[in-house]
Design a protein around this motif. Structure first.
Motif, short mmCIF file in Angstrom:
data_model
loop_
_atom_site.label_atom_id
_atom_site.label_comp_id
_atom_site.label_asym_id
_atom_site.label_seq_id
_atom_site.Cartn_x
_atom_site.Cartn_y
_atom_site.Cartn_z
N VAL A 447 -7.43 7.72 20.53
CA VAL A 447 -7.60 7.38 19.12
C VAL A 447 -7.51 8.65 18.27
CG1 VAL A 447 -9.19 6.45 17.38
CG2 VAL A 447 -8.93 5.30 19.60
N ARG A 448 -8.15 9.72 18.73
CA ARG A 448 -8.09 10.98 17.98
C ARG A 448 -6.66 11.47 17.84
NH1 ARG A 448 -10.14 16.71 20.44
NH2 ARG A 448 -9.18 18.04 18.85
N ALA A 449 -5.90 11.45 18.94
CA ALA A 449 -4.51 11.91 18.88
C ALA A 449 -3.67 11.00 18.01
CB ALA A 449 -3.93 11.99 20.29
N GLY A 450 -3.89 9.69 18.12
CA GLY A 450 -3.14 8.75 17.29
C GLY A 450 -3.44 8.93 15.82
N ARG A 451 -4.70 9.14 15.48
CA ARG A 451 -5.07 9.37 14.07
C ARG A 451 -4.44 10.65 13.55
NH1 ARG A 451 -11.24 9.47 13.26
NH2 ARG A 451 -10.71 9.13 11.05
N ALA A 452 -4.45 11.70 14.38
CA ALA A 452 -3.86 12.97 13.95
C ALA A 452 -2.36 12.79 13.70
CB ALA A 452 -4.10 14.04 15.01
N PHE A 453 -1.68 12.10 14.61
CA PHE A 453 -0.24 11.87 14.46
C PHE A 453 0.03 11.05 13.20
CE2 PHE A 453 3.55 9.28 15.07
CZ PHE A 453 4.49 10.23 15.46
N GLN A 454 -0.76 10.01 12.97
CA GLN A 454 -0.52 9.15 11.81
C GLN A 454 -0.97 9.79 10.51
OE1 GLN A 454 -2.28 5.46 13.26
NE2 GLN A 454 -0.35 4.86 14.21
N GLY A 455 -1.83 10.82 10.61
CA GLY A 455 -2.16 11.58 9.41
C GLY A 455 -1.06 12.53 9.00
N ALA A 456 -0.16 12.83 9.95
CA ALA A 456 0.92 13.79 9.68
C ALA A 456 2.28 13.10 9.52
CB ALA A 456 1.00 14.81 10.82
N THR A 457 2.36 11.79 9.76
CA THR A 457 3.63 11.06 9.68
C THR A 457 3.42 9.75 8.93
OG1 THR A 457 3.23 9.88 11.76
CG2 THR A 457 4.36 12.01 11.92
N ASP A 458 4.52 9.07 8.65
CA ASP A 458 4.38 7.80 7.92
C ASP A 458 5.02 6.62 8.65
OD1 ASP A 458 7.09 8.26 7.62
OD2 ASP A 458 7.08 8.10 5.43
N TRP A 459 5.33 6.77 9.93
CA TRP A 459 5.98 5.66 10.64
C TRP A 459 5.12 4.40 10.62
CZ3 TRP A 459 10.87 6.39 11.27
CH2 TRP A 459 11.38 7.67 11.51
N HIS A 460 3.82 4.56 10.72
CA HIS A 460 2.93 3.40 10.75
C HIS A 460 2.80 2.73 9.39
CE1 HIS A 460 0.49 6.68 9.26
NE2 HIS A 460 -0.48 5.85 8.92
N LEU A 461 3.24 3.42 8.33
CA LEU A 461 3.16 2.86 6.98
C LEU A 461 4.41 2.09 6.59
CD1 LEU A 461 1.60 5.94 5.13
CD2 LEU A 461 0.42 3.91 6.02
N ARG A 462 5.45 2.16 7.40
CA ARG A 462 6.69 1.47 7.07
C ARG A 462 6.53 -0.03 7.29
NH1 ARG A 462 11.57 5.71 8.39
NH2 ARG A 462 10.42 7.56 7.69
N ARG A 463 7.10 -0.81 6.41
CA ARG A 463 6.91 -2.25 6.43
C ARG A 463 8.22 -2.96 6.68
NH1 ARG A 463 2.51 -0.88 7.53
NH2 ARG A 463 0.85 -0.50 6.02
#
Length: 480
Positions: A447-463
């Motif tokens: 979870v920590r690594a995933g949060r760090a990655f998603q804090g630095a990228t926007d792939w998870h925000l794409r719809r």
């Protein structure tokens, strides 16, 4: 806020807004129900919705909130669960017409825990037959919101579609050979497969008891951490549920991965893998390096024989799970599941023992590798959200199962936890995913690594694109 604005909030944010009374659970639930009513007739993510129950739970959540009482981290948040989780008084069919009238008298432990944490149940999500690799012929298959011709993964297909399309804030999936990871990868969401036994299986239809994992599918790693914190823990109704204390999965430094060793086998992630997927994994590597992680070159243990053993292993355990209805009611089964159970009934105890020895050897090898690194980085599947037609054609090719499952089946056999997350895009605009693997019970680092990655990228925000264009003659994606 509009329904659209509300529906794309992540779970952590909507929970916070409800807690601060900037939104009510009723507002959020009504927005979700309207969206489901508008979009799900095209997406078919839900096996059944529970609007009356959802609204009653939302009103109760708001009444408690008004009195200053919060049940837990999911207070008032609408979620949905895969239709193999028992729900008291609500049909639970496990993707099987044979069980379409089955109404449990009790909740599965995971459903009870979600309710006790304040969650609002929007409904039950569609799935493949008994969580194996094909939908029953009588079931309408869920539609990938990124592309109407795109594969939705197995078997938590409805969970992937609903989460990706903004039809719930989080969902439950299960993973026996890849069924949290395939739909997460195909639909562009984040899925956490916990350590085997970290989450109770009580009240959840079995596919293969020693391989089945239950975990959250959400839009962010933080959301997965919140849900897992609710779901994990010992259970008096499931003696295989682990007794280990449940940590705060959102604790720790989100922004830095300094000192974290991430193993990468460059050959493993590129061999017989689409270039778009390998590129996504390598891009993720670069992001993790920029966050302070140390990338370590490793050699993955050879798991080809183990992956080949997954089907007979699953077949034997599934045959046990279906003893009450198979082969007595074989005609009511779909061809894929019936074929699996036929195989399971033909295999011998000697066959099973050989598989168990392979499984134990691989688990030991992976445990030894995890002493050298903290995480492993690899694809979740070798394709970037392929077209359904392509998967159907691949099923006819020799070695299909080994190719598709080489990044998923081994960690179901070993019980190691994994996090799948969007990390790139195909040339057709579909999601491409990466996967992290951790040592047993180290979901907090995932979870920590995933949060760090998603804090630095926007792939998870794409719809996904608007579903309105799926009916347009110009919409012709999916011909890979």
């Amino acid at each position: 806020m509009t329904d659209e604005d509300i529906s794309w909030l992540d779970l952590v944010t909507v929970a916070s807004l409800i807690r601060k009374r900037e939104l009510t659970s009723v507002q959020v639930t009504e927005a979700q129900l309207r969206r489901i009513s508008r979009l799900d007739p095209s997406l078919h993510a839900y096996a059944r919705t529970t609007p009356e129950l959802a609204l009653a739970q939302a009103h109760a959540a708001d009444a408690r909130q008004a009195q200053g009482e919060t049940l837990g981290p999911l207070h008032g948040v609408p979620i949905a669960v895969k239709d193999l989780c028992w729900t008291a008084g609500i049909n639970t069919a496990a993707g099987m017409p044979i069980y379409q009238d089955f109404i449990p008298s009790t909740d599965a432990t995971v459903v009870r825990l979600l309710r006790e944490a304040g969650a609002v149940l929007l409904g039950k999500l569609q799935m493949t037959e008994s969580a194996f690799s094909g939908h029953h012929p009588d079931i309408v298959v869920p539609v990938n919101p990124w592309d109407s011709l795109g594969w939705t993964g197995v078997s938590s297909s409805g969970s992937g579609v609903a989460t990706a399309a903004g039809l719930c804030f989080g969902s439950l999936g299960t993973d026996t050979g890849g069924s949290i990871r395939f739909p997460s990868a195909a639909c562009g969401v984040t899925g956490l497969k916990p350590t085997w036994g970290r989450v109770s299986r009580h009240g959840v239809f079995e596919l293969a008891a020693s391989l089945d994992h239950i975990g959250p599918m959400c839009r962010t790693a933080a959301d997965c951490g919140v849900m897992l914190g609710v779901l994990a823990g010992a259970d008096p109704f499931d003696s295989t549920a682990l007794q280990s204390p449940v940590p705060d999965y959102l604790a720790g430094n989100m922004g830095s991965l300094a000192g974290v060793r991430i193993g990468l086998d460059a050959t493993y992630v590129a061999t017989d893998v689409e270039p778009e997927v390998t590129a996504a994994v390598n891009q993720a590597r670069a992001v993790f390096e920029s966050l302070g992680a140390q990338i370590v070159s490793v050699n993955m243990p050879d798991a080809d024989d183990l992956v080949e053993s997954w089907v007979p292993h699953c077949a034997i355990e599934a045959a046990v799970a279906h003893t009450a209805t198979f082969p007595a009611r074989r005609a009511e089964y779909g061809p894929m599941l019936a074929g699996l159970l036929d195989l399971g009934l033909r295999l011998t105890a000697t066959d099973y023992q050989r598989i168990l020895l392979k499984r134990a050897t691989h688990t030991g090898q992976l445990n030894a590798l995890m002493l050298q690194v903290d995480l492993l980085l690899m694809p979740a599947m070798p394709f970037a959200s392929p077209a359904t037609e392509r998967i159907a054609n691949l099923r006819l090719e020799p070695g299909y199962r080994k190719r598709l499952s080489r990044f998923t089946a081994p960690t179901d056999m070993s019980g190691h936890p994994t996090l799948t997350f969007p990390a790139g895009s195909s040339t057709k605009g579909r999601p491409a995913a990466a996967q992290l693997v951790a040592a047993h019970l180290n979901e907090g680092l995932l979870v920590r690594a995933g949060r760090a990655f998603q804090g630095a990228t926007d792939w998870h925000l794409r719809r996904p694109p608007s579903l309105d264009i799926f009916n347009s003659p110009e919409r012709k994606l999916g011909s890979d």
